[in-house]
Motif scaffolding. Structure first.
Motif, mmCIF file in Angstrom:
data_model
loop_
_atom_site.group_PDB
_atom_site.id
_atom_site.type_symbol
_atom_site.label_atom_id
_atom_site.label_comp_id
_atom_site.label_asym_id
_atom_site.label_seq_id
_atom_site.Cartn_x
_atom_site.Cartn_y
_atom_site.Cartn_z
ATOM 1 N N ALA A 131 31.222 33.372 47.274
ATOM 2 C CA ALA A 131 31.131 34.804 45.974
ATOM 3 C C ALA A 131 30.782 35.497 45.109
ATOM 4 N N PRO A 132 30.693 37.010 46.105
ATOM 5 C CA PRO A 132 29.610 37.667 45.212
ATOM 6 C C PRO A 132 30.468 38.262 44.047
ATOM 7 N N ASP A 133 28.834 38.463 42.454
ATOM 8 C CA ASP A 133 29.782 38.715 41.405
ATOM 9 C C ASP A 133 30.235 40.488 41.188
ATOM 10 N N LEU A 167 32.871 41.784 39.741
ATOM 11 C CA LEU A 167 32.547 42.504 38.352
ATOM 12 C C LEU A 167 31.443 43.309 37.750
ATOM 13 N N ALA A 168 30.657 41.923 37.961
ATOM 14 C CA ALA A 168 29.178 42.924 37.969
ATOM 15 C C ALA A 168 28.647 44.658 38.714
ATOM 16 N N TRP A 169 29.194 44.227 40.076
ATOM 17 C CA TRP A 169 28.696 45.476 40.451
ATOM 18 C C TRP A 169 29.877 46.399 40.133
ATOM 19 N N LEU A 170 31.315 46.563 39.450
ATOM 20 C CA LEU A 170 31.551 47.013 38.965
ATOM 21 C C LEU A 170 32.059 47.758 37.748
ATOM 22 N N GLY A 171 30.848 46.757 36.819
ATOM 23 C CA GLY A 171 30.719 47.138 35.378
ATOM 24 C C GLY A 171 31.703 45.873 34.844
ATOM 25 N N GLU A 172 31.588 46.173 33.684
ATOM 26 C CA GLU A 172 32.601 44.904 32.612
ATOM 27 C C GLU A 172 33.871 44.935 32.740
ATOM 28 N N LEU A 173 34.841 45.190 33.136
ATOM 29 C CA LEU A 173 35.839 45.340 32.607
ATOM 30 C C LEU A 173 36.223 45.045 31.539
ATOM 31 N N GLU A 174 36.716 45.978 30.624
ATOM 32 C CA GLU A 174 36.987 45.517 29.153
ATOM 33 C C GLU A 174 38.295 46.796 28.859
ATOM 34 N N LEU A 175 38.853 46.131 28.217
ATOM 35 C CA LEU A 175 39.825 47.010 27.248
ATOM 36 C C LEU A 175 39.687 47.328 26.330
ATOM 37 N N ALA A 222 39.696 39.442 49.805
ATOM 38 C CA ALA A 222 40.846 40.306 50.089
ATOM 39 C C ALA A 222 40.550 41.476 50.559
ATOM 40 N N LEU A 223 39.214 41.669 49.969
ATOM 41 C CA LEU A 223 38.343 42.969 50.310
ATOM 42 C C LEU A 223 37.385 42.670 52.375
ATOM 43 N N LEU A 224 37.222 40.884 52.502
ATOM 44 C CA LEU A 224 36.808 40.845 53.643
ATOM 45 C C LEU A 224 38.311 41.465 54.943
ATOM 46 N N ALA A 225 39.583 40.791 54.641
ATOM 47 C CA ALA A 225 40.550 40.669 54.940
ATOM 48 C C ALA A 225 40.894 42.810 55.471
ATOM 49 N N ARG A 277 36.794 35.127 35.386
ATOM 50 C CA ARG A 277 36.164 36.052 36.240
ATOM 51 C C ARG A 277 36.040 35.021 37.725
ATOM 52 N N ASN A 278 35.800 34.067 38.004
ATOM 53 C CA ASN A 278 35.091 33.290 38.771
ATOM 54 C C ASN A 278 36.125 33.286 39.633
ATOM 55 N N ALA A 279 38.051 33.696 39.503
ATOM 56 C CA ALA A 279 38.542 33.579 40.825
ATOM 57 C C ALA A 279 38.750 34.862 41.033
#
Length: 162
Positions: A145-147, A149-157, A67-70, A57-59
């Motif tokens: 690095a902003p979190d 994944l928290a903004w997108l919601g927890e990614l879970e399969l 990537a978004l910045l670029a 998650r951190n990576a």
């Protein structure tokens, strides 16, 4: 003689995982091709080990941010460019935005591209630091690095592999 609090090899692996440690150098070396983000996504989604998921998650948060910045910087820079040079050396005037917006877009895009380059260099330093932190048992969040994944919601399969 070791103290009873000292963890031995198998006990250490119960707390940590090899993938949790090596996710940082893996994403560093494959990140230049965009594959590092995909690897971090798969490790994050498919792992059931908390240490591995935290490091992935951190990576992932860091590499997605860079990537978004670029990408945003490149889009704004291209939108702001009002002159293009052809292969024959002729200058062609192309304006995708009206003049005050084109200049603002060009400046902001240039700044974001510069920051993306700096972030690219910091990726090397931060990945090495995160790897060493993971070796010693902590999931180190990358600075700045902003979190995401928290903004997108927890990614879970729903049917995550065990």
């Amino acid at each position: 003689m070791s103290s009873p609090d000292a963890a031995t090899g198998p006990e250490l692996l119960a707390e940590r995982s090899v993938m949790g440690i090596f996710i940082h150098p893996i994403t560093l070396f494959t990140g230049f091709f965009g594959i590092g983000i995909l690897i971090a996504v798969f490790v994050y989604l498919l792992s059931n080990h908390q240490f591995t998921r935290a490091n992935a998650r951190n990576a992932l948060n860091w590499h997605l941010s860079v990537a978004l910045l670029a990408i945003i910087g490149l889009i704004l820079f291209v939108l702001g460019a009002d002159e293009w040079t052809t292969e024959t050396g002729q200058t062609v005037s192309v304006s995708l935005l009206p003049e005050p917006l084109a200049t603002i877009s060009l400046i902001i895009g240039g700044v974001l591209l510069f920051l993306g380059g700096v972030a690219g260099l910091l990726t090397i330093v931060f990945s090495i630091a995160a790897t060493f932190k993971a070796i010693f048992g902590s999931a180190w969040p990358y600075p700045f690095a902003p979190d995401l994944l928290a903004w997108l919601g927890e990614l879970e399969l729903p049917d995550r592999l065990s």
